[in-house]
Write a protein that holds these residues in place. Structure first.
Motif, mmCIF file in Angstrom:
data_model
loop_
_atom_site.group_PDB
_atom_site.id
_atom_site.type_symbol
_atom_site.label_atom_id
_atom_site.label_comp_id
_atom_site.label_asym_id
_atom_site.label_seq_id
_atom_site.Cartn_x
_atom_site.Cartn_y
_atom_site.Cartn_z
ATOM 1 N N GLY A 1 0.788 -1.224 0.000
ATOM 2 C CA GLY A 1 0.000 0.000 0.000
ATOM 3 C C GLY A 1 0.824 1.279 0.000
ATOM 4 O O GLY A 1 0.257 2.373 -0.074
ATOM 5 N N TRP A 2 2.157 1.137 0.071
ATOM 6 C CA TRP A 2 2.996 2.344 0.076
ATOM 7 C C TRP A 2 2.928 3.033 -1.277
ATOM 8 O O TRP A 2 2.680 2.388 -2.300
ATOM 9 N N SER A 3 3.129 4.321 -1.307
ATOM 10 C CA SER A 3 3.065 5.052 -2.571
ATOM 11 C C SER A 3 4.036 6.226 -2.559
ATOM 12 O O SER A 3 4.591 6.587 -1.518
ATOM 13 N N VAL B 1 13.283 5.613 4.620
ATOM 14 C CA VAL B 1 12.142 4.706 4.832
ATOM 15 C C VAL B 1 11.326 4.592 3.549
ATOM 16 O O VAL B 1 10.937 3.489 3.126
ATOM 17 N N ASN B 2 11.069 5.722 2.909
ATOM 18 C CA ASN B 2 10.299 5.713 1.665
ATOM 19 C C ASN B 2 11.021 4.965 0.555
ATOM 20 O O ASN B 2 10.424 4.149 -0.149
ATOM 21 N N ILE B 3 12.314 5.243 0.407
ATOM 22 C CA ILE B 3 13.095 4.599 -0.651
ATOM 23 C C ILE B 3 13.155 3.090 -0.437
ATOM 24 O O ILE B 3 12.945 2.299 -1.370
ATOM 25 N N SER B 4 13.435 2.667 0.782
ATOM 26 C CA SER B 4 13.562 1.235 1.063
ATOM 27 C C SER B 4 12.229 0.517 0.902
ATOM 28 O O SER B 4 12.180 -0.605 0.374
ATOM 29 N N THR B 5 11.147 1.136 1.335
ATOM 30 C CA THR B 5 9.830 0.498 1.225
ATOM 31 C C THR B 5 9.399 0.373 -0.227
ATOM 32 O O THR B 5 8.874 -0.669 -0.642
ATOM 33 N N LEU B 6 9.610 1.422 -1.020
ATOM 34 C CA LEU B 6 9.240 1.366 -2.438
ATOM 35 C C LEU B 6 10.128 0.377 -3.198
ATOM 36 O O LEU B 6 9.684 -0.248 -4.165
ATOM 37 N N THR B 7 11.376 0.237 -2.747
ATOM 38 C CA THR B 7 12.260 -0.763 -3.365
ATOM 39 C C THR B 7 11.751 -2.170 -3.070
ATOM 40 O O THR B 7 11.706 -3.036 -3.960
ATOM 41 N N LEU B 8 11.361 -2.416 -1.822
ATOM 42 C CA LEU B 8 10.777 -3.712 -1.464
ATOM 43 C C LEU B 8 9.502 -3.970 -2.255
ATOM 44 O O LEU B 8 9.248 -5.092 -2.705
ATOM 45 N N GLN B 9 8.711 -2.936 -2.430
ATOM 46 C CA GLN B 9 7.469 -3.089 -3.203
ATOM 47 C C GLN B 9 7.767 -3.496 -4.643
ATOM 48 O O GLN B 9 7.098 -4.368 -5.207
ATOM 49 N N ALA B 10 8.800 -2.874 -5.242
ATOM 50 C CA ALA B 10 9.162 -3.208 -6.619
ATOM 51 C C ALA B 10 9.656 -4.645 -6.737
ATOM 52 O O ALA B 10 9.439 -5.309 -7.757
ATOM 53 N N ILE B 11 10.322 -5.149 -5.684
ATOM 54 C CA ILE B 11 10.839 -6.517 -5.698
ATOM 55 C C ILE B 11 9.732 -7.536 -5.444
ATOM 56 O O ILE B 11 9.613 -8.542 -6.147
ATOM 57 N N LEU B 12 8.890 -7.262 -4.439
ATOM 58 C CA LEU B 12 7.866 -8.221 -4.025
ATOM 59 C C LEU B 12 6.587 -8.125 -4.849
ATOM 60 O O LEU B 12 5.949 -9.132 -5.131
#
Length: 394
Positions: free
Chosen positions: A28-30, A74-85
């Motif tokens: 749900g991160w954006s 936090v934003n960069i790492s979360t969006l990176t995880l989102q792109a991977i998962l």
């Protein structure tokens, strides 16, 4: 890893439930998370420009700078995880014209961090001016690399003027802010340094491109409200975005003009009086744009009380009340110095206090919305569907 996060689909214990809650957060991160950091940056940027600064202010500003830095990572790492998962969700956020307008805010966040690094890292000797110079060109590169592709994607589809929002101008904001970054970088450089010439001219060029393109957006904004009336609901927040272009351009022109007096003269460019002419012209146009920015700010505040639809799930849009106003508030202080008018300092200090109070209020409600799962939290079936789709493509 995605399988691990999905274990809690039908939770039987605390552990799996927590894991799937994390999965729903990541999905749900954006890119709309970046305005929180930019709003945090707005606090230390407005406080740092005050005419009268107590020592405690620098401590407060430094704290806000590190909060901004943490939020950025936090934003960069979360969006990176989102792109991977969840690559389908990541692609969705990039290609959707209603969502990808927030991608350039990533670059704007870098701008607030570079300016913060200059203010709190160079003078103590933590960061060398050569590093800041390199960061300037990195920012310029990111501005072009992000803004132009998103502009192409966005303009590839038609848009209804009756739904226009000034937030659409975010697409060009990174380029528009180059001038602001440039004069801060120039404060760390010797005027006789040939590199300062490039920074000065690039600052003017990109500030001009960004400002004039955003002016077209502002014209469309006035056309839209002539057709439909003031922006209402969550779009009422976007009205404050229109304040940014004239405010930041006024700030950039004034400070670039101040730097021009030394740089053009010491490098014997154009004519012996070029620096003074550029400076005087910059003060004139800065004053005009400052007035326009204040008008837009009032024009946004007046209908805000009866047009805003107050729902916690739309709290992220309210962060537009902070960072777009930094430009004209800082310009007030700069004009106070140049024109020796104390009233500008009073206006600047009052607005800096208001921005800080708004940050406190928005932070509280953003945390409440986050805790209740109203933001950055997708439905279970949506997360599972994207995960199953990713498996199928493999």
């Amino acid at each position: 890893m995605a399988n691990f996060l999905l274990i809690g689909r039908y939770p039987t214990s605390t552990g799996p439930h927590i894991r799937f809650t994390l999965a729903r957060r990541i999905h749900g991160w954006s890119w709309q998370a970046f305005p929180i950091g930019m709003g945090t940056g707005a606090v230390y940027l407005t406080l740092s420009g005050l005419n009268q600064r107590w020592p405690v202010f620098r401590t407060i500003e430094t704290v806000f700078f590190f909060i901004n830095l943490v939020l950025f990572f936090v934003n960069i790492s979360t969006l990176t995880l989102q792109a991977i998962l969840y690559p389908r969700q990541a692609i969705r956020l990039i290609t959707d014209p209603t969502k990808n307008i927030f991608i350039p805010l990533f670059v704007l966040s870098i701008a607030t961090l570079i300016i913060g690094a200059i203010k709190y890292g160079v003078s103590p000797g933590i960061i060398r001016p050569t590093v800041i110079y390199a960061l300037f060109w990195i920012y310029v590169t990111f501005s072009l690399a992000i803004s132009f592709p998103i502009l192409i994607i966005w303009f590839n589809k038609p848009h209804d003027i009756r739904t226009f929002s000034p937030t659409w101008a975010f697409l060009i904001f990174p380029i528009m802010l180059v001038g602001v970054v440039a004069f801060n970088v120039l404060s760390t450089m010797d005027a006789s340094n040939p590199r300062a010439i490039g920074v000065l001219f690039i600052g003017y060029v990109f500030q001009g491109v960004g400002f004039f393109v955003t002016m077209f957006y502002i014209c469309i904004y006035f056309l839209r409200i002539m057709m439909t009336g003031f922006l209402d609901g969550s779009q009422a927040n976007g009205a404050f975005v229109a304040v940014g272009p004239p405010g930041f351009t006024a700030l950039a022109l004034l400070n670039l003009g101040i730097r021009s007096r030394e740089i053009l003269t010491q490098n014997s460019l154009i004519s012996p009086n070029a620096g003074e002419i550029w400076y005087a012209t910059s003060v004139l146009f800065s004053l005009m744009l400052f007035g326009f920015a204040v008008f837009l700010a009032v024009f946004s505040v007046v209908p805000y009380s009866f047009k805003l639809r107050a729902h916690l799930n739309e709290i992220l849009g309210c962060w537009a009340l902070t960072f777009p106003n930094v430009g004209w508030i800082a310009t007030a202080g700069a004009l106070g110095d140049v024109l020796s008018i104390p009233g500008f300092f009073i206006l600047q200090a009052t607005c800096a206090l208001v921005i800080t109070l708004i940050w406190l209020v928005l932070s509280f409600f953003t945390l409440v919305a986050f805790r209740r799962g109203l933001i950055f939290y997708d439905r279970e079936d949506v997360v599972a569907e994207d995960l199953e789709g990713a498996r199928g493509s493999d």
